[in-house]
Design a protein around this motif. Structure first.
Motif, PDB file in Angstrom:
ATOM      1  N   LYS A  62     -46.606 114.619 -33.631  1.00  0.00           N
ATOM      2  CA  LYS A  62     -46.632 113.292 -34.492  1.00  0.00           C
ATOM      3  C   LYS A  62     -45.929 113.711 -35.779  1.00  0.00           C
ATOM      4  CE  LYS A  62     -49.291 109.837 -33.140  1.00  0.00           C
ATOM      5  NZ  LYS A  62     -50.675 109.775 -32.340  1.00  0.00           N
ATOM      6  N   GLU A  63     -45.840 114.926 -36.182  1.00  0.00           N
ATOM      7  CA  GLU A  63     -45.087 115.061 -37.478  1.00  0.00           C
ATOM      8  C   GLU A  63     -43.504 115.612 -37.078  1.00  0.00           C
ATOM      9  OE1 GLU A  63     -46.857 115.060 -40.395  1.00  0.00           O
ATOM     10  OE2 GLU A  63     -48.731 114.461 -39.008  1.00  0.00           O
ATOM     11  N   GLY A  64     -43.432 116.418 -36.203  1.00  0.00           N
ATOM     12  CA  GLY A  64     -42.145 117.000 -35.975  1.00  0.00           C
ATOM     13  C   GLY A  64     -42.027 117.825 -34.855  1.00  0.00           C
ATOM     14  N   PHE A  86     -52.515 123.312 -33.999  1.00  0.00           N
ATOM     15  CA  PHE A  86     -50.988 122.965 -34.419  1.00  0.00           C
ATOM     16  C   PHE A  86     -50.255 121.841 -33.759  1.00  0.00           C
ATOM     17  CE2 PHE A  86     -51.593 127.377 -35.125  1.00  0.00           C
ATOM     18  CZ  PHE A  86     -52.351 127.299 -36.593  1.00  0.00           C
ATOM     19  N   VAL A  87     -50.891 121.236 -32.609  1.00  0.00           N
ATOM     20  CA  VAL A  87     -50.291 120.082 -32.131  1.00  0.00           C
ATOM     21  C   VAL A  87     -51.091 118.954 -33.119  1.00  0.00           C
ATOM     22  CG1 VAL A  87     -50.308 118.764 -30.137  1.00  0.00           C
ATOM     23  CG2 VAL A  87     -50.270 121.288 -29.924  1.00  0.00           C
ATOM     24  N   ARG A  88     -50.241 118.483 -34.067  1.00  0.00           N
ATOM     25  CA  ARG A  88     -50.834 117.432 -34.962  1.00  0.00           C
ATOM     26  C   ARG A  88     -50.826 116.197 -34.300  1.00  0.00           C
ATOM     27  NH1 ARG A  88     -46.224 120.025 -38.751  1.00  0.00           N
ATOM     28  NH2 ARG A  88     -45.110 119.786 -36.734  1.00  0.00           N
ATOM     29  N   GLY A  89     -52.057 115.525 -34.445  1.00  0.00           N
ATOM     30  CA  GLY A  89     -52.080 114.346 -34.199  1.00  0.00           C
ATOM     31  C   GLY A  89     -52.474 114.180 -32.469  1.00  0.00           C
ATOM     32  N   ASP A  90     -52.525 115.210 -31.668  1.00  0.00           N
ATOM     33  CA  ASP A  90     -53.192 115.711 -30.544  1.00  0.00           C
ATOM     34  C   ASP A  90     -52.343 114.778 -29.718  1.00  0.00           C
ATOM     35  OD1 ASP A  90     -55.123 116.949 -31.268  1.00  0.00           O
ATOM     36  OD2 ASP A  90     -56.659 115.224 -31.598  1.00  0.00           O
ATOM     37  N   GLU A  91     -51.030 114.515 -30.074  1.00  0.00           N
ATOM     38  CA  GLU A  91     -50.121 114.293 -29.072  1.00  0.00           C
ATOM     39  C   GLU A  91     -48.870 114.920 -28.693  1.00  0.00           C
ATOM     40  OE1 GLU A  91     -48.525 110.191 -30.104  1.00  0.00           O
ATOM     41  OE2 GLU A  91     -48.349 109.781 -27.792  1.00  0.00           O
ATOM     42  N   ARG A 130     -58.585 115.511 -25.218  1.00  0.00           N
ATOM     43  CA  ARG A 130     -58.122 116.222 -26.018  1.00  0.00           C
ATOM     44  C   ARG A 130     -56.654 116.145 -26.559  1.00  0.00           C
ATOM     45  NH1 ARG A 130     -61.945 121.103 -27.675  1.00  0.00           N
ATOM     46  NH2 ARG A 130     -63.790 120.335 -26.634  1.00  0.00           N
ATOM     47  N   ILE A 131     -55.696 115.522 -25.569  1.00  0.00           N
ATOM     48  CA  ILE A 131     -54.212 115.769 -25.866  1.00  0.00           C
ATOM     49  C   ILE A 131     -53.820 114.611 -24.814  1.00  0.00           C
ATOM     50  CG2 ILE A 131     -53.465 117.142 -23.803  1.00  0.00           C
ATOM     51  CD1 ILE A 131     -52.225 117.874 -27.322  1.00  0.00           C
ATOM     52  N   SER A 132     -52.679 113.913 -25.387  1.00  0.00           N
ATOM     53  CA  SER A 132     -52.028 112.981 -24.695  1.00  0.00           C
ATOM     54  C   SER A 132     -50.452 113.324 -24.790  1.00  0.00           C
ATOM     55  CB  SER A 132     -51.957 111.715 -25.435  1.00  0.00           C
ATOM     56  OG  SER A 132     -51.809 111.611 -26.476  1.00  0.00           O
ATOM     57  N   VAL A 133     -49.791 112.790 -23.699  1.00  0.00           N
ATOM     58  CA  VAL A 133     -48.440 113.275 -23.595  1.00  0.00           C
ATOM     59  C   VAL A 133     -47.386 111.900 -23.466  1.00  0.00           C
ATOM     60  CG1 VAL A 133     -46.737 114.425 -22.082  1.00  0.00           C
ATOM     61  CG2 VAL A 133     -48.833 115.488 -22.353  1.00  0.00           C
ATOM     62  N   ARG A 134     -46.529 112.027 -24.029  1.00  0.00           N
ATOM     63  CA  ARG A 134     -45.526 110.804 -23.979  1.00  0.00           C
ATOM     64  C   ARG A 134     -44.041 111.311 -23.854  1.00  0.00           C
ATOM     65  NH1 ARG A 134     -43.350 107.617 -28.489  1.00  0.00           N
ATOM     66  NH2 ARG A 134     -44.974 108.734 -29.906  1.00  0.00           N
TER      67      ARG A 134
END
Ligand SMILES: [Zn+2]
Lengths: 339, 811
Positions: B332-334, B295-300, B227-231
């Motif tokens: 992804k957005e900001g 609200f974590v857009r793009g799941d990243e 569901r989520i990735s972290v970079r």
């Protein structure tokens, strides 16, 4: 003739008693013993006496002359004494009227405290060092193990002139300057102004005073630190106070401690002066951090040392019972006169 | 750090049974280095307030707003209480202050009559008990407490509620917990947590520390990473980022015990998810954050430096503008959070949140500190990060949070974590040497005892080194180990001694310090009070001093972050400081004031990067019944007291803040060393000083150079002196010191002393002239002077005065 002499003598005795000043005594002397005096006249008439009478009368006359001379002398002394007494009496003043005071000033209470501390440490073999108040960041922070970004920089809100120059926030900066310039044994204190951007109120001032101490030598131990500061505390706050050392943290000492002294007002029972704790914190101290020594070119494997920092205002406020720090810097003479 | 006592000792086998036990714990903690600032217990203030049940309620006959309640407060005790509480009702369980009760702020309750009706106590609101209604869901602020209306009691049966009647209300509300406030030093981030404090307490009291057991069950097979990735783009600012996903979230209040603990520790309860992050932060000292996954857009989740000018609204509702020094958590957005400081308004947990991403991360302490400072928002989170946390504890915090989610049934914890860990934690070795530790401390502590202390602090001890636990980043060298040993050996058990092993040193003041103190004491002796003034000034004083635009005194050091304009430049002159003292005293109607100070002025160097020249000055300032010659005389006397022979004065007409006709420069050994004078009337006006105000400044350096501390003895004269008076008439403009110079020069070595005893410029002398009368003393060290000898010298002097200065003898 003898009768005449006796009469003169009696008459003289009467009159000398009545003479009550030097002039009258002198008049009497002239009247009896002067060239035309009564006794002189008798003596002059001696020539007409028979040889049998002459020694008798002569002896008598001499006797009377001696008598008169000594009486006049003692009467004169008596009168002089009286005259002096009268003069002294007439000169009497009201000694309870105020004296003509010479102007006397006074030393500032904070400096009195510093002077006393200096005396304590000079007695223990310390010299007094100086350092600049406008200081490089390096001496105030960097060299004291407080690099850029260290949280301790936030607790000491600093006035900056440029990025590298600031107003020293602690007299500890002098430690570095001393160690850079002097080889051990080092035993110094340094009193002086320090600056922190605290707004002025009853217990804060952007300028206040500290007294820094530093000892570096071979074999200096934490026991020496304790012994030294116990002597300090007892000479400043009374020989009956209890001194306790509490672990604390300063970036430039390790181990570090804060020193509390049992409250001299309530003798440790708890009062408003000590906020009920029975102890009052009087200074911070510790063993000089090996990194600080190394940075100053002193080998921490060979030498060790201790350092301490004392807040002057706090000490003075507790000592004199001043409750508002601002008064120290207003310089109202009615305040200054009290110390 | 506020630590609720029961919470604290729950991680230890410490038993607290009495007030004395609490005080003992507090004092022991203080002495082992975690100073207790205070112990608070809200229940201490309140006494004799119990739960009561309202049996009857009817109006008061003589009042339209008072009612009369019959309150059951014991098995068969019923009290009549008159109250104005609008919400009292029959059947309500309400706190009752009995006769003799104490409420908050020391308010005493006594039996009495209210408008003719007996009132045997009082029923109470939250405020009257010193509590905040907002800490008790269902509570109100404009009425009494009604237990069954509160969330925490509303599910109780009447029977259960009846059991509470007569019991202490603070206990019933759980408001009787002692909270200890600890002062935590900046090197101990671990002690900014309940477990950290518990560990210290356990070692201090020689008891056991019992770490909370962490078990996460994880329901289902779905993994968080689906569901989520972290970079992490900037591993220098973020060395670890762990995320967990919780689904099926049911937002609601957290249980009472948790809310109580948060509130006692000074954190407001919000909802179960947010409370869990805060609870774990308090428990483990590691701040966490929760995002609404919607609200974590793009799941990243991207951990990166902000772009210059990027904006985001933080949870406190303020729009923030970032630059590239700010580390943000972005999608992804900001940006969706300021890393380690505060979350974004756009991604926070809301009442309808169904899915949550928990964050436990390790951010660079300096970066967090700088960001928090720049944005002006120091938070519970940032203040912990900036002290330096660690990656191991970070993972423990995450697991603990997941465990509590499951424990509270707040949601479903997905399997596994997303753990981005670019900079792994490395254990460090710190040297351990028993002898050296004892040498530094001046002790004789055995190795066994040292090992015991270190082991209880969770250090791994080896032969010549130790490995500190992950939560002790402060321990890096032997001195740090020494402190640990000393703390638990007891600082006060270290034997005091007085540098017995060290070289003897000589304590003394140096020449400068000695002379400076002599001056201070002399100034005191002639009537001056020592002052202490601030070394910074307002730049407006330059104009107030009448300084011309080009005056070098205007070239002052400017403080870049002053407390205000009035404190913004380092002083270049002592005049303003001194005049301000006089002005204050004048305003307070102190007659005749004389003060002095020895202090620095700061002269700017040409090179901006050089420290200023700290010039030390003696300043004298006075007003009152005095003249120029009084302050001049004081300066002369001071110099005389230091046996300085060669000093002189010359008229000075251009000191901007001085009276042009009453000002002199001071010279010591021919070098300009100061100025004295009456203050210019305009300047007096500017500073609101009286007109007859005088200042004198003397530089310390030339004084110190010229002072004679050890004078050489000169034989007393063997031959008699001869005195002569000399009265001359000379042009008014001729300064007296010129006349004296000629007299001295012509008088030669037989002229021992000259004293001016009269000055006259009235109608008895021609216009434009003045008369000066001196008494001269002559003496020859070889012989007795004859009249003839003296006459010869006198005529030489007269001759000189006449030819050089046009002076005539006055008859
Ligand atoms: Zn006390």
């Amino acid at each position: 003739m003898l009768e005449q002499l006796e009469k003169i003598r009696q008459e003289f005795t009467e009159r000398i008693k009545e003479a009550d000043n030097a002039a009258e005594v002198e008049k009497l002397r002239v009247a009896y013993m002067g060239k035309k005096g009564a006794l002189t006249a008798v003596l002059r008439g001696m020539g007409s006496l028979s040889p049998e009478e002459r020694p008798k009368i002569g002896q008598k006359a001499n006797e009377i002359r001696d008598y008169m001379e000594s009486t006049i002398a003692s009467r004169t002394r008596e009168l002089k004494e009286k005259e002096l007494e009268a003069k002294l009496a007439s000169e009497t003043i009201d000694v309870t009227m105020p004296g003509t005071k010479r102007r006397v000033g006074g030393l500032h209470p904070l400096n009195q405290v510093i002077d006393e501390m200096k005396n304590v440490f000079i007695g223990m073999g310390y010299e007094i060092a100086d350092g600049p108040e406008v200081e490089y960041d390096y001496y105030n922070f960097e060299a004291l193990n407080i690099p850029e970004g260290h949280p301790a920089r936030d607790t000491q809100d600093t006035f900056y002139i440029t990025e590298k120059i600031l107003l020293r926030t602690q007299t500890s900066s002098v430690q570095i300057r001393v160690m850079e310039n002097k080889k051990p044994p080092i035993k110094i204190i340094c009193p002086g102004k320090v600056y922190r951007s605290d707004s002025v109120d009853a217990t804060h001032s952007p300028i206040f005073h500290q007294l820094e101490g530093l000892v570096v030598d071979k074999g200096v131990t934490m026991g020496d630190l304790k012994g030294t500061l116990e002597i300090y505390a007892k000479s400043m706050f009374g020989s009956d106070v209890k001194v306790r050392f509490r672990p604390h943290h300063f970036p430039f000492t390790e181990p570090s401690a804060e020193v509390d002294v049992s409250c001299w007002t309530c003798k440790g029972k708890g009062c408003s002066m000590c906020k009920g704790e029975g102890y009052i914190e009087v200074l911070g101290c510790g063993m000089v951090h090996p990194e600080v020594l190394r940075r100053c070119g002193i080998d921490p494997e060979v030498y060790s040392g201790f350092a301490f920092g004392i807040g002057i205002e706090r000490t003075a406020m507790a000592r004199f019972g001043v409750t508002d720090m601002r008064e120290f810097f207003e310089n109202d003479v009615r305040f200054l006169k009290q110390f | 750090m506020k630590a609720p006592l029961k919470w604290l000792i729950s991680y230890t086998d410490i038993e607290i049974e009495s007030k004395e036990d609490i005080l003992g714990l507090a004092s022991d903690m203080t002495m082992s280095g975690t100073k207790v600032e205070g112990i608070e217990n809200k229940a201490d203030e309140i006494s004799k307030v119990v739960v009561g049940k309202c049996l009857e309620l009817y109006p008061h006959e003589n009042s339209d707003h008072l009612v009369i309640c019959k309150m059951l407060v014991g098995s068969d005790t019923v009290l009549q209480i008159v109250t104005g509480a609008p919400n009292a009702r029959v059947g309500a369980y309400i706190p009752v202050a009995l006769d003799g009760a104490t409420l908050t702020n020391g308010l005493k309750i006594k039996k009495g009559k209210l408008r003719g009706e007996v009132s045997e106590g009082m029923i109470c609101s939250f405020e009257e008990l010193g509590l905040d209604y907002e800490d008790y869901p269902g509570g109100i602020d404009d009425g009494v407490i009604i237990l069954q209306d509160l969330e925490d009691f509303k599910d109780m049966s009447e029977e259960e509620l009846n059991q509470l009647v007569g019991r202490d209300i603070m206990e019933v509300l759980g408001a009787d917990e002692s909270v200890i406030e600890f002062e935590v030093t900046s090197n101990r981030p671990d002690c900014f947590s309940i477990t950290g404090l518990a560990r210290e307490a356990a070692v201090t009291l020689n008891r056991k520390y019992i770490a909370p057991e962490i078990v996460v069950k994880e329901e289902g097979d779905e993994e968080a990473k689906s569901r989520i990735s972290v970079r992490i783009e900037d591993p220098d600012l973020c060395s670890r980022y762990i995320a967990r996903v919780v689904t099926d979230v049911k937002i609601g209040p957290s249980p009472k015990w948790m809310r109580d603990r948060l509130q006692q520790a000074g954190i407001r309860a919000i909802n179960n998810i947010v409370d869990i992050t805060n609870y774990v932060m308090l428990e483990f000292g590691h701040p966490m954050h929760a995002f609404d996954r919607r609200f974590v857009r793009g799941d990243e989740i991207i951990v990166r430096r902000a772009k210059d000018g990027e904006t985001m609204m933080t949870l406190d509702g303020i729009e923030r503008v970032f630059d590239s020094s700010t580390l943000v958590i972005a999608d992804k957005e900001g940006p969706i959070a300021v890393a380690g400081v505060m979350g974004g308004e756009n991604s926070g947990v809301m009442d309808d949140t169904r899915e949550v991403v928990f964050e436990a991360a390790l951010f660079n302490p300096v970066s967090v500190r700088m960001t928090a400072k720049k944005l002006g928002m120091r938070t519970e989170s940032s203040s912990r990060f900036e002290k330096g946390l660690n990656a191991v504890n970070c993972a423990m915090a995450m697991e603990r949070a997941a465990q509590i989610v499951e424990m509270l049934g707040a949601g479903k914890v997905l399997k596994g974590t997303v753990d981005c860990y670019p900079v792994p934690y490395e254990e460090k070795k710190v040297p351990f040497n028993v002898e050296k530790i004892n040498e530094l401390l001046g002790t004789d502590i055995s190795r066994d005892r040292m090992v015991e202390i270190l082991t209880s602090l969770e250090f791994k001890v080896f032969d010549d080194h130790v490995v500190p636990p992950h939560f002790r980043p402060d321990v890096v060298c032997l001195a740090d180990i020494s402190e640990e040993i000393a703390r638990f050996h007891g600082y006060n058990n270290i034997e005091s001694r007085l540098l017995t092993g060290c070289e003897t040193t000589l304590g003394r003041k140096n020449r400068r310090q000695t002379i400076s103190d002599m001056i201070r004491n002399y100034a005191k002796g002639i009537g001056y009070y020592e002052a202490l003034t601030f070394s910074f000034e307002s730049p407006s004083v330059f104009d107030m001093l009448n300084l011309p635009k080009e005056s070098p005194l205007r070239n002052a050091f400017v403080i870049s972050n002053p407390l205000g304009e009035d404190f913004s430049v380092m002083r270049t002159s002592m005049a303003p400081s001194m005049l301000k003292i006089l002005s204050l005293n004048h305003a307070r109607r102190n007659e005749s004031v004389s003060v002095f100070e020895i202090s620095y002025v700061y002269e700017k160097q040409e090179d901006e990067n050089e420290l200023p020249n700290h010039k030390e000055l003696l300043s004298l300032a006075a007003y009152g019944d005095m003249s120029f010659f009084d302050i001049k005389g004081d300066v002369e006397a001071l110099l005389d007291s230091l046996k300085i022979k060669d000093y002189s004065f010359a008229a000075c007409k251009d000191e901007p803040y001085m009276h042009p006709g009453m000002c002199a420069k001071v010279f010591i050994n021919g070098r300009e060393a100061g100025v004295i004078g009456r203050v210019h009337p305009k300047v007096c006006d500017n500073f609101e000083c009286p007109e007859n105000t005088y200042l004198a400044f003397v530089e310390l350096e030339p004084v110190i150079e010229a002072a004679v501390l050890i004078p050489t003895y000169k034989e007393l004269p063997k031959f008699p002196a001869v005195s002569r008076d000399l009265a001359i008439v000379v042009d008014k403009e001729v300064p007296a010191n010129e006349v004296e110079k000629v007299i001295k020069q012509r008088g030669g070595k037989v002229l021992e002393e000259l004293v001016l005893f009269d000055f006259y410029d009235g109608p008895q002398v021609p216009k434009g002239k003045k008369s000066l009368a001196y008494s001269l003393t002559f003496r020859d060290n070889e012989k007795t002077l004859t009249d003839e000898d003296v006459n010869k010298v006198m005529s030489k002097i007269l001759n000189g005065l006449n030819t050089i200065l046009g002076a005539e003898i006055r008859n």
